[in-house]
Write a protein that holds these residues in place. Structure first.
Motif, PDB file in Angstrom:
ATOM      1  N   MET A 207      -3.854   3.495   0.831  1.00 54.15           N
ATOM      2  CA  MET A 207      -4.495   2.874  -0.135  1.00 54.15           C
ATOM      3  C   MET A 207      -3.756   1.763  -0.817  1.00 54.15           C
ATOM      4  O   MET A 207      -2.576   1.756  -1.025  1.00 54.15           O
ATOM      5  CB  MET A 207      -5.251   3.607  -1.342  1.00 54.15           C
ATOM      6  CG  MET A 207      -5.928   3.140  -2.312  1.00 54.15           C
ATOM      7  SD  MET A 207      -6.726   4.037  -3.606  1.00 54.15           S
ATOM      8  CE  MET A 207      -5.190   4.896  -4.271  1.00 54.15           C
TER       9      MET A 207
ATOM     10  N   GLU B 105       0.962   5.233   1.684  1.00 57.41           N
ATOM     11  CA  GLU B 105       0.336   6.243   2.713  1.00 57.41           C
ATOM     12  C   GLU B 105       0.689   7.603   2.363  1.00 57.41           C
ATOM     13  O   GLU B 105       2.010   7.685   2.416  1.00 57.41           O
ATOM     14  CB  GLU B 105       0.527   5.621   4.092  1.00 57.41           C
ATOM     15  CG  GLU B 105      -0.157   4.121   4.342  1.00 57.41           C
ATOM     16  CD  GLU B 105       0.040   3.631   5.894  1.00 57.41           C
ATOM     17  OE1 GLU B 105      -0.778   2.871   6.329  1.00 57.41           O
ATOM     18  OE2 GLU B 105       1.125   3.979   6.310  1.00 57.41           O
TER      19      GLU B 105
ATOM     20  N   SER C   4       0.781  -1.130  -0.009  1.00 62.86           N
ATOM     21  CA  SER C   4      -0.137   0.011   0.154  1.00 62.86           C
ATOM     22  C   SER C   4       0.808   1.338   0.013  1.00 62.86           C
ATOM     23  O   SER C   4       2.075   1.210   0.281  1.00 62.86           O
ATOM     24  CB  SER C   4      -0.988   0.019   1.117  1.00 62.86           C
ATOM     25  OG  SER C   4      -0.208  -0.073   2.351  1.00 62.86           O
TER      26      SER C   4
ATOM     27  N   THR D  64      -7.820   0.023   9.123  1.00 64.99           N
ATOM     28  CA  THR D  64      -7.698  -0.321   7.784  1.00 64.99           C
ATOM     29  C   THR D  64      -9.058  -1.151   7.423  1.00 64.99           C
ATOM     30  O   THR D  64      -9.415  -1.982   8.142  1.00 64.99           O
ATOM     31  CB  THR D  64      -6.471  -1.467   7.318  1.00 64.99           C
ATOM     32  OG1 THR D  64      -5.182  -0.670   7.682  1.00 64.99           O
ATOM     33  CG2 THR D  64      -6.601  -2.067   6.069  1.00 64.99           C
TER      34      THR D  64
ATOM     35  N   GLN E 217      -8.072  -2.171   0.141  1.00 60.51           N
ATOM     36  CA  GLN E 217      -8.066  -1.843   1.377  1.00 60.51           C
ATOM     37  C   GLN E 217      -7.818  -0.310   1.530  1.00 60.51           C
ATOM     38  O   GLN E 217      -6.851   0.236   0.774  1.00 60.51           O
ATOM     39  CB  GLN E 217      -7.000  -2.581   2.157  1.00 60.51           C
ATOM     40  CG  GLN E 217      -5.390  -2.438   1.867  1.00 60.51           C
ATOM     41  CD  GLN E 217      -4.761  -3.451   3.066  1.00 60.51           C
ATOM     42  OE1 GLN E 217      -5.123  -4.201   3.556  1.00 60.51           O
ATOM     43  NE2 GLN E 217      -3.435  -2.786   3.055  1.00 60.51           N
ATOM     44  N   LEU E 218      -8.445   0.466   2.384  1.00 61.61           N
ATOM     45  CA  LEU E 218      -8.225   1.892   2.786  1.00 61.61           C
ATOM     46  C   LEU E 218      -7.833   2.002   4.240  1.00 61.61           C
ATOM     47  O   LEU E 218      -8.437   1.218   4.864  1.00 61.61           O
ATOM     48  CB  LEU E 218      -9.340   2.683   2.606  1.00 61.61           C
ATOM     49  CG  LEU E 218     -10.177   2.832   0.825  1.00 61.61           C
ATOM     50  CD1 LEU E 218     -11.600   3.321   1.053  1.00 61.61           C
ATOM     51  CD2 LEU E 218      -9.029   3.490   0.001  1.00 61.61           C
ATOM     52  N   THR E 219      -6.857   2.984   4.419  1.00 62.40           N
ATOM     53  CA  THR E 219      -6.434   3.087   5.756  1.00 62.40           C
ATOM     54  C   THR E 219      -6.636   4.650   6.274  1.00 62.40           C
ATOM     55  O   THR E 219      -6.196   5.490   5.448  1.00 62.40           O
ATOM     56  CB  THR E 219      -4.935   2.864   6.108  1.00 62.40           C
ATOM     57  OG1 THR E 219      -4.669   1.318   5.553  1.00 62.40           O
ATOM     58  CG2 THR E 219      -4.281   3.025   7.114  1.00 62.40           C
TER      59      THR E 219
END
Length: 208
Positions: free
Chosen positions: A131, A112, A110, A180, A160-162
């Motif tokens: 993401m 960030e 991912s 997440t 996934q999104l964080t």
């Protein structure tokens, strides 16, 4: 790709990148993180005990307040309570259903974005917006293994999104907490066990 192969690939990539990195006053671009790893949302009650997550991190925009980083993560947690398995063929055959423990693993990549409240990224509070994608494996271990569930595991991919934040003590050490949301893009598990694998992670990150 097995979890062992994924970890080995990450180590090889880390060694390659470390030999080519540049140094600047605010620290090198390479880093690592160690986090407690807790399931939330669907099936979270079976994972009441936290697991662990380790992270290889490559930082960008190190002198800017808007720092970014690429993360390569591997995490694992074990279910504290047994969960009910089944044949996966509706209607599920009750005579072949049994309780088992789950070992849940994830390998993710991912990006960030970490905006700092100060006009630099050397210290102070910062946010985390991320993401990426992840691979999840649930491996079942039952006390009375039937032929349908021997060495059984499910592999799924997720987007996934964080969202999170942290505090940076100096250019090299920070305390972080992240939530997440990990939504499946494939559905290999039978019987189905939800659409997501959301989790919390809290720990420390070090930049060399």
């Amino acid at each position: 790709m097995s979890a062992r192969s994924a970890v080995l690939l990450s180590v090889v990539m880390a060694g390659t990148l470390l030999t080519g990195q540049e140094t600047e006053a605010d620290g090198n671009r390479m880093g690592i993180g160690v986090y407690a790893f807790q399931a939330t949302g669907e099936d979270a009650s079976a994972f009441s005990d936290p697991g662990w997550l380790v992270s290889l991190q490559i930082h960008f925009n190190r002198s800017s307040r808007h720092m970014g980083r690429l993360r390569i993560d591997y995490g694992r947690m074990d279910s504290a309570d047994p969960m009910l398995t089944g044949t996966g063929l509706p209607p599920w055959d009750q005579t072949l259903r049994e309780y088992g423990k789950i070992q849940r693993e994830t390998f993710s990549v991912s990006y960030e974005w970490m905006p700092h409240l100060q006009d630099h990224s050397r210290s102070g509070l910062f946010g985390i917006l991320g993401m990426g994608g992840s691979w999840w494996r649930d491996s079942w271990n039952t006390s009375a293994v039937s032929y349908l569930w021997e060495a059984h595991h499910d592999d799924d991919l997720a987007f996934q999104l964080t969202l999170g934040g942290g505090y940076r003590f100096n250019p090299h050490a920070a305390l972080e907490a992240r939530y997440t949301r990990s939504a499946f893009t494939t559905h290999a598990s039978y019987p189905p066990r939800g659409e997501r694998r959301d989790h919390l992670s809290c720990g420390v990150a070090f930049r060399f």
